[in-house]
Design an enzyme around this catalytic site. Structure first.
Site, short mmCIF file in Angstrom:
data_model
loop_
_atom_site.label_atom_id
_atom_site.label_comp_id
_atom_site.label_asym_id
_atom_site.label_seq_id
_atom_site.Cartn_x
_atom_site.Cartn_y
_atom_site.Cartn_z
N ASN A 9 0.87 -1.18 0.00
CA ASN A 9 0.00 0.00 0.00
C ASN A 9 0.90 1.22 0.00
OD1 ASN A 9 -1.83 2.03 0.48
ND2 ASN A 9 -2.27 1.43 2.60
N LYS A 11 0.03 4.26 -0.26
CA LYS A 11 -0.64 5.44 0.32
C LYS A 11 -0.40 6.66 -0.60
CE LYS A 11 0.23 3.36 4.77
NZ LYS A 11 0.14 3.50 6.20
N HIS A 95 -9.49 0.93 4.86
CA HIS A 95 -8.22 1.13 5.56
C HIS A 95 -8.47 2.10 6.71
CE1 HIS A 95 -4.12 2.36 6.44
NE2 HIS A 95 -3.71 1.29 5.76
N GLU A 97 -6.88 4.50 7.80
CA GLU A 97 -6.65 5.91 7.49
C GLU A 97 -7.85 6.52 6.76
OE1 GLU A 97 -2.84 5.41 5.58
OE2 GLU A 97 -1.95 4.89 7.51
N GLU A 165 -5.38 -5.21 10.54
CA GLU A 165 -4.36 -4.19 10.75
C GLU A 165 -4.64 -3.45 12.06
OE1 GLU A 165 -2.49 -2.99 6.75
OE2 GLU A 165 -4.19 -1.69 7.08
N GLY A 171 2.39 1.98 10.64
CA GLY A 171 3.32 3.09 10.47
C GLY A 171 4.02 3.51 11.74
N SER A 210 3.42 -2.43 10.21
CA SER A 210 4.89 -2.40 10.35
C SER A 210 5.56 -3.72 9.98
CB SER A 210 5.28 -1.96 11.77
OG SER A 210 4.78 -0.67 12.03
C1 PEP Z 1 -0.77 -0.05 5.93
O1 PEP Z 1 -0.85 1.11 5.66
O2 PEP Z 1 -1.65 -0.82 5.53
C2 PEP Z 1 0.36 -0.50 6.75
C3 PEP Z 1 0.30 -1.69 7.26
O3 PEP Z 1 1.40 0.38 6.89
P1 PEP Z 1 2.84 0.05 7.55
O4 PEP Z 1 3.32 -1.25 6.98
O5 PEP Z 1 3.70 1.20 7.17
O6 PEP Z 1 2.61 -0.07 9.03
#
Ligand code: PEP
Length: 252
Positions: A9, A11, A95, A97, A165, A171, A210
């Site tokens: 992803n 973003k 997601h 976000e 998630e 992040g 992460s």
């Molecule tokens: C994500 O945005 O779906 C995500 C898991 O980000 P990150 O791997 O940076 O934590």
């Protein structure tokens, strides 16, 4: 065994110069049942070019959200048919976000997933708890409620992917423990099997939060982890491909 999916992803990252990453990833990944599927969800502005760059390879490209509607007066929104026409085969919906930053509800997410399916896209439906919810012991209740709401109206399994998630791990560099991941993924699997019967066992459940080349060898073998949704580490071809290779070694 379910074929793993290693999905990135990007973003709101990626300009034309970053198509080089698409080129490097697509040149490396393999098709065939013994290789994990790979996907990069890029900004909508890059979709057509990314699809063109990856054409003829095993790398798929996808969008990061879509409207539940097909067209109309919705400035700035993007519809599932638009993503499909641009070359997407997947789209992330729900997601965190989008849920927190854009107020998207479970009902909205269910509508987006339905719109994606109607356009031939596979939705990756994200669920996850906040740190406060985890600390209050409410994780499984939250996940169940998000699953119920976001899967409303999706009557058959097999056409969508779930991503777990935990918000506190996205992040942040904090990663859920393998015990926490196993518990939630097992819970999601039982929910899917209860709702869809045997096909629920074939729905892929991705872990996201992460995930990186160092922790992938520990996380990807956890039961019911059928791949990863990767943010930061999907921006560099070498990191993404390292996670892919870890998954590939587990696939055989
Ligand atoms: C994500 O945005 O779906 C995500 C898991 O980000 P990150 O791997 O940076 O934590």
């Amino acid at each position: 065994m379910v074929r793993k999916l290693i999905a990135g992803n990007w973003k709101m990252n990626g300009l034309k110069a970053d198509l080089e990453t698409i080129r490097q990833v697509s040149a490396h990944v393999n098709s065939g049942e013994t290789a994990p599927e790979t996907l990069l969800c890029v900004p909508a502005t890059l979709l057509s070019a990314a699809a063109e760059t990856a054409r003829g390879t095993a790398l798929a490209v996808g969008g990061q959200t879509c409207s539940k509607l097909e067209k109309g007066a919705f400035t700035g929104d993007i519809s599932a048919p638009m993503l499909a026409e641009a070359g997407a085969t997947y789209v992330i919906v729900g997601h965190s976000e989008r849920r927190t930053g854009h107020g998207e509800t479970d009902a909205e997410v269910a509508g987006q997933a339905a719109a994606a399916l109607k356009s031939g896209l596979t939705p990756i439906i994200c669920v996850g708890e906040t740190l406060a919810e985890r600390e209050a012991g409410a994780t499984l209740r939250i996940i169940e409620s998000q699953l119920r709401g976001s899967l409303e109206g999706l009557e058959t399994a097999g056409s969508f992917v779930i991503a777990y998630e935990p918000l506190w791990a996205i992040g942040t560099g904090k990663v859920a423990t393998t015990g926490q991941i196993a518990e939630v993924h097992g819970f999601i699997r039982a929910f899917l099997a209860g709702r869809y019967g045997a096909p629920g066992n074939a729905v892929r459940i991705l872990y996201g939060g992460s995930l990186n080349p160092s922790n992938a060898p520990e996380i990807l073998p956890v039961p019911n982890v059928d791949g990863g949704l990767i943010g930061g580490a999907s921006l560099k071809a070498a990191d993404f491909l390292s996670i892919y290779e870890t998954a590939r070694a587990l696939q055989v």
